[in-house]
Scaffold this active site. Structure first.
Site, PDB file in Angstrom:
ATOM      1  N   SER A 194     -57.880 -11.236  22.974  1.00 15.69           N
ATOM      2  CA  SER A 194     -56.902 -10.576  23.084  1.00 15.69           C
ATOM      3  C   SER A 194     -55.894  -9.452  21.564  1.00 15.69           C
ATOM      4  O   SER A 194     -56.388 -10.463  20.744  1.00 15.69           O
ATOM      5  CB  SER A 194     -55.619 -11.314  22.951  1.00 15.69           C
ATOM      6  OG  SER A 194     -55.308 -11.009  23.503  1.00 15.69           O
ATOM      7  N   TYR A 207     -51.248 -19.767  22.805  1.00 15.79           N
ATOM      8  CA  TYR A 207     -52.234 -19.295  23.651  1.00 15.79           C
ATOM      9  C   TYR A 207     -52.631 -18.299  22.552  1.00 15.79           C
ATOM     10  O   TYR A 207     -53.942 -17.635  22.463  1.00 15.79           O
ATOM     11  CB  TYR A 207     -51.311 -17.746  24.716  1.00 15.79           C
ATOM     12  CG  TYR A 207     -52.642 -17.077  24.867  1.00 15.79           C
ATOM     13  CD1 TYR A 207     -54.092 -17.157  26.168  1.00 15.79           C
ATOM     14  CD2 TYR A 207     -51.624 -16.069  25.088  1.00 15.79           C
ATOM     15  CE1 TYR A 207     -54.255 -16.323  26.761  1.00 15.79           C
ATOM     16  CE2 TYR A 207     -53.622 -14.082  25.158  1.00 15.79           C
ATOM     17  CZ  TYR A 207     -54.055 -15.359  25.958  1.00 15.79           C
ATOM     18  OH  TYR A 207     -54.941 -13.764  26.726  1.00 15.79           O
TER      19      TYR A 207
END
Length: 348
Positions: A194, A207
């Site tokens: 990501s 995350y």
């Protein structure tokens, strides 16, 4: 021979040895500069002109998190290229839907229920795949979860789940399928990271930490393969920004017209091109490269002001997440820690 002559000969030998070392070092520097310039030139050429794509015919491609979004679309695209697709997802119903989509395209597909957060489950299902389908040649670690809470508000169970799914699962799947790739010197490990694994985001402590781990894992895995002489086994790290899959439903930056949510098909096409051309890292959109580069040389306070201007500080304030079926956001209704764990958001 007198003592003075012996000393002189030893002195000359020592001088000669140091000269030889300096010449050898100078030659290695010249070789290094040549290889670096060659790599730079190839990288620049590749930036403007896509290299030749490799064939996926008869490759066995395993995709985790294949029941939705990016995972599902990747499965469909690989089936179009005559690859045998192996689907892994915890959601059996969603996985069957993906399988039926591939069957409708006359593609070759096998689906399995697997919870990648459980090491024993990964090993067990991996053995079944190798026995029933064959050795996996392309592994795509796509499954992931997001909680979307401040650090002090995240239940311990969800923190552990984030790391089990987003990071530790990569270790277990890679250790299962990499040995056969190395033995044949043929294969590809693809990790869906990501942009939050390159530049952090507010309220995404667990995350971002897990995705930073994915970045480091892929980088060092590539070193092990290259320095180990396994030039036929490749790695690709994909770092997309906010993709419109529902995983970050409700989130938005201050100026969405500058960086709107990415469409799944566009993102998958870019990832597919990177895989087919053995690209080491792909960021989507390209502005992610720019932000990651700025972070390396700007003072921390300066970078914080830039990120705040872009809306990173408030990106998660309107987070909703998946709202249907078992993707029901834990923030949409009060629930206990156990219920939150059971309804943890699953990536696509």
């Amino acid at each position: 021979m007198n003592m003075q002559s012996i000393l002189d000969s030893e002195l000359f030998a020592l001088i000669g040895y140091h000269i030889q070392l300096k010449i050898s070092f100078a030659l290695e520097i010249i070789i290094l500069l040549y290889t670096v310039m060659k790599a730079w030139t190839l990288a620049i050429i590749r930036f403007f002109f896509n290299p030749r794509t490799k064939s996926m015919k008869d490759e066995i491609v395993l995709i985790t998190g294949s029941g939705h979004g990016i995972g599902r679309q990747l499965a469909v695209e690989f089936s179009k290229l005559s690859a045998t697709v192996v689907l892994w997802d915890k959601d059996e119903e969603a996985n069957i839907t993906t399988r039926e989509m591939i069957k409708a395209l006359d593609g070759k597909c096998h689906s399995y229920v697997c919870d990648v957060s459980v090491k024993e489950d990964v090993k067990k299902v991996a053995e079944i795949v190798c026995r029933e389908v064959g050795d996996v040649t392309v592994l795509i670690n796509n499954a992931g979860v997001v909680c979307g809470k401040n650090l002090l508000d995240i239940p311990d169970e969800l923190i552990e789940r984030t790391f089990r799914v987003n990071l530790l699962a990569l270790f277990w799947t890679t250790r299962c399928f990499l040995p056969s790739m190395i033995e044949k010197n043929h294969g590809h490990i693809v990790n869906i990271g990501s942009s939050a694994g390159l530049t952090g985001m507010n309220k995404l402590t667990d995350y971002c930490a897990s995705k930073f781990g994915v970045t480091g894992f892929t980088e060092v895995l590539n070193y092990e393969l290259v320095f180990g002489g396994h030039d036929g086994v490749h790695t690709t790290l994909a770092c997309p920004a906010h993709v419109n899959t529902g995983m970050f439903e409700g989130c938005k930056l201050r100026f969405p017209f500058l960086m709107p949510p990415l469409e799944t098909q566009v993102t998958v096409r870019r990832i597919m091109l990177a895989i087919l051309t053995n690209q080491k890292i792909v960021c989507t959109p390209r502005s992610v490269y720019f932000f990651a580069f700025m972070k390396t040389f700007l003072p921390v306070d300066v970078m914080q002001h830039i990120l705040k201007f872009c809306g990173v500080s408030t990106f998660m304030d309107s987070f909703v997440g998946h709202q249907e079926n078992h993707f029901q956001s834990s923030e949409s209704k009060p629930c206990s820690n156990v219920e939150q764990l059971k309804s943890g958001k699953k990536s696509v």
